[in-house]
Design a protein around this motif. Structure first.
Motif, PDB file in Angstrom:
ATOM      1  N   ILE A  17       3.046   0.797   7.702  1.00 11.35           N
ATOM      2  CA  ILE A  17       3.536   1.087   6.355  1.00 11.35           C
ATOM      3  C   ILE A  17       2.451   1.888   5.650  1.00 11.35           C
ATOM      4  O   ILE A  17       1.267   1.535   5.714  1.00 11.35           O
ATOM      5  CB  ILE A  17       3.810  -0.216   5.565  1.00 11.35           C
ATOM      6  N   TYR A  18       2.849   2.955   4.976  1.00  7.65           N
ATOM      7  CA  TYR A  18       1.923   3.773   4.198  1.00  7.65           C
ATOM      8  C   TYR A  18       2.297   3.653   2.735  1.00  7.65           C
ATOM      9  O   TYR A  18       3.486   3.633   2.406  1.00  7.65           O
ATOM     10  CB  TYR A  18       2.012   5.241   4.612  1.00  7.65           C
ATOM     11  N   ALA A  19       1.282   3.611   1.871  1.00  9.29           N
ATOM     12  CA  ALA A  19       1.578   3.527   0.442  1.00  9.29           C
ATOM     13  C   ALA A  19       0.461   4.162  -0.379  1.00  9.29           C
ATOM     14  O   ALA A  19      -0.716   3.930  -0.111  1.00  9.29           O
ATOM     15  CB  ALA A  19       1.743   2.062   0.017  1.00  9.29           C
ATOM     16  N   PRO A  20       0.843   4.941  -1.400  1.00  9.51           N
ATOM     17  CA  PRO A  20      -0.151   5.381  -2.377  1.00  9.51           C
ATOM     18  C   PRO A  20      -0.359   4.234  -3.367  1.00  9.51           C
ATOM     19  O   PRO A  20       0.588   3.523  -3.712  1.00  9.51           O
ATOM     20  CB  PRO A  20       0.511   6.590  -3.044  1.00  9.51           C
ATOM     21  N   VAL A  21      -1.594   4.051  -3.801  1.00  8.36           N
ATOM     22  CA  VAL A  21      -1.913   2.959  -4.724  1.00  8.36           C
ATOM     23  C   VAL A  21      -2.702   3.550  -5.895  1.00  8.36           C
ATOM     24  O   VAL A  21      -3.671   4.286  -5.689  1.00  8.36           O
ATOM     25  CB  VAL A  21      -2.745   1.856  -4.027  1.00  8.36           C
ATOM     26  N   ASN A  22      -2.278   3.219  -7.104  1.00  9.01           N
ATOM     27  CA  ASN A  22      -2.933   3.737  -8.300  1.00  9.01           C
ATOM     28  C   ASN A  22      -3.979   2.758  -8.813  1.00  9.01           C
ATOM     29  O   ASN A  22      -3.768   1.551  -8.819  1.00  9.01           O
ATOM     30  CB  ASN A  22      -1.900   4.021  -9.393  1.00  9.01           C
TER      31      ASN A  22
END
Length: 169
Positions: A19-24
């Motif tokens: 799973i890939y995710a951008p995180v702020n």
């Protein structure tokens, strides 16, 4: 709550191992994470390493370390699948060697590009992935996203569509 046009009908840990995710971070910085379900491990890619301290990163990543195992157990479709997962938290590390660095303002593009390169199987990030090329990378990314938008292919006069968006007028 996934739109029907992009629902994969695949199950984490069965059909999907990564799973890939951008995180702020604090509404001013983006990092990318890669979650490996079989390894129970998360890799963090950060384009401005000094922007987030180790303690801050621990705080950002901790929900993922506990949430993903919980979701795997709770969303398993059978008892057999549920048994193979544990609620034991995942581990994580911030990869720093070989990770292209940027200046402020480009971290979102870099976060998306880290995920793309890794998902495409790059062993290391390509040399062309650098600050010198970020303008072209940003433009190509915007173009690709725009042209993958559902419904765009049905528009015959695309120039009027751009004008309707009031972005190039």
């Amino acid at each position: 709550i996934v739109p029907t046009f992009c629902a994969s009908n695949k199950t984490w840990g069965v059909d999907i191992d990564e799973i890939y995710a951008p995180v702020n971070f604090q509404n001013d910085h983006w990092i990318a994470i890669w979650i490996s379900i079989p390894k129970r491990h998360i890799i963090v890619w950060d384009s401005i390493v000094k922007h987030i301290s180790k303690a801050e990163l621990d705080e950002i990543i901790e929900p993922f370390l506990t949430m993903v195992p919980y979701l795997l157990v709770e969303c398993a479709s059978t008892d057999e699948e549920r048994i193979k997962y544990s609620l034991e938290p995942f581990t994580y590390e911030r990869q720093t060697v070989g990770v292209p660095q940027c200046i402020a303002g480009d971290c979102g593009v870099y976060a998306l590009k880290y995920m793309e390169c890794h998902a495409l199987g790059y062993i290391s990030f390509p040399a062309a992935f650098c600050e010198k090329n970020v303008k072209q990378i940003r433009e190509k990314m915007a173009h690709d996203i725009f042209h993958e938008t559902p419904g765009f292919e049905g528009i015959e006069d695309k120039s009027s569509y751009y004008n309707d968006l009031d972005t190039y007028g």
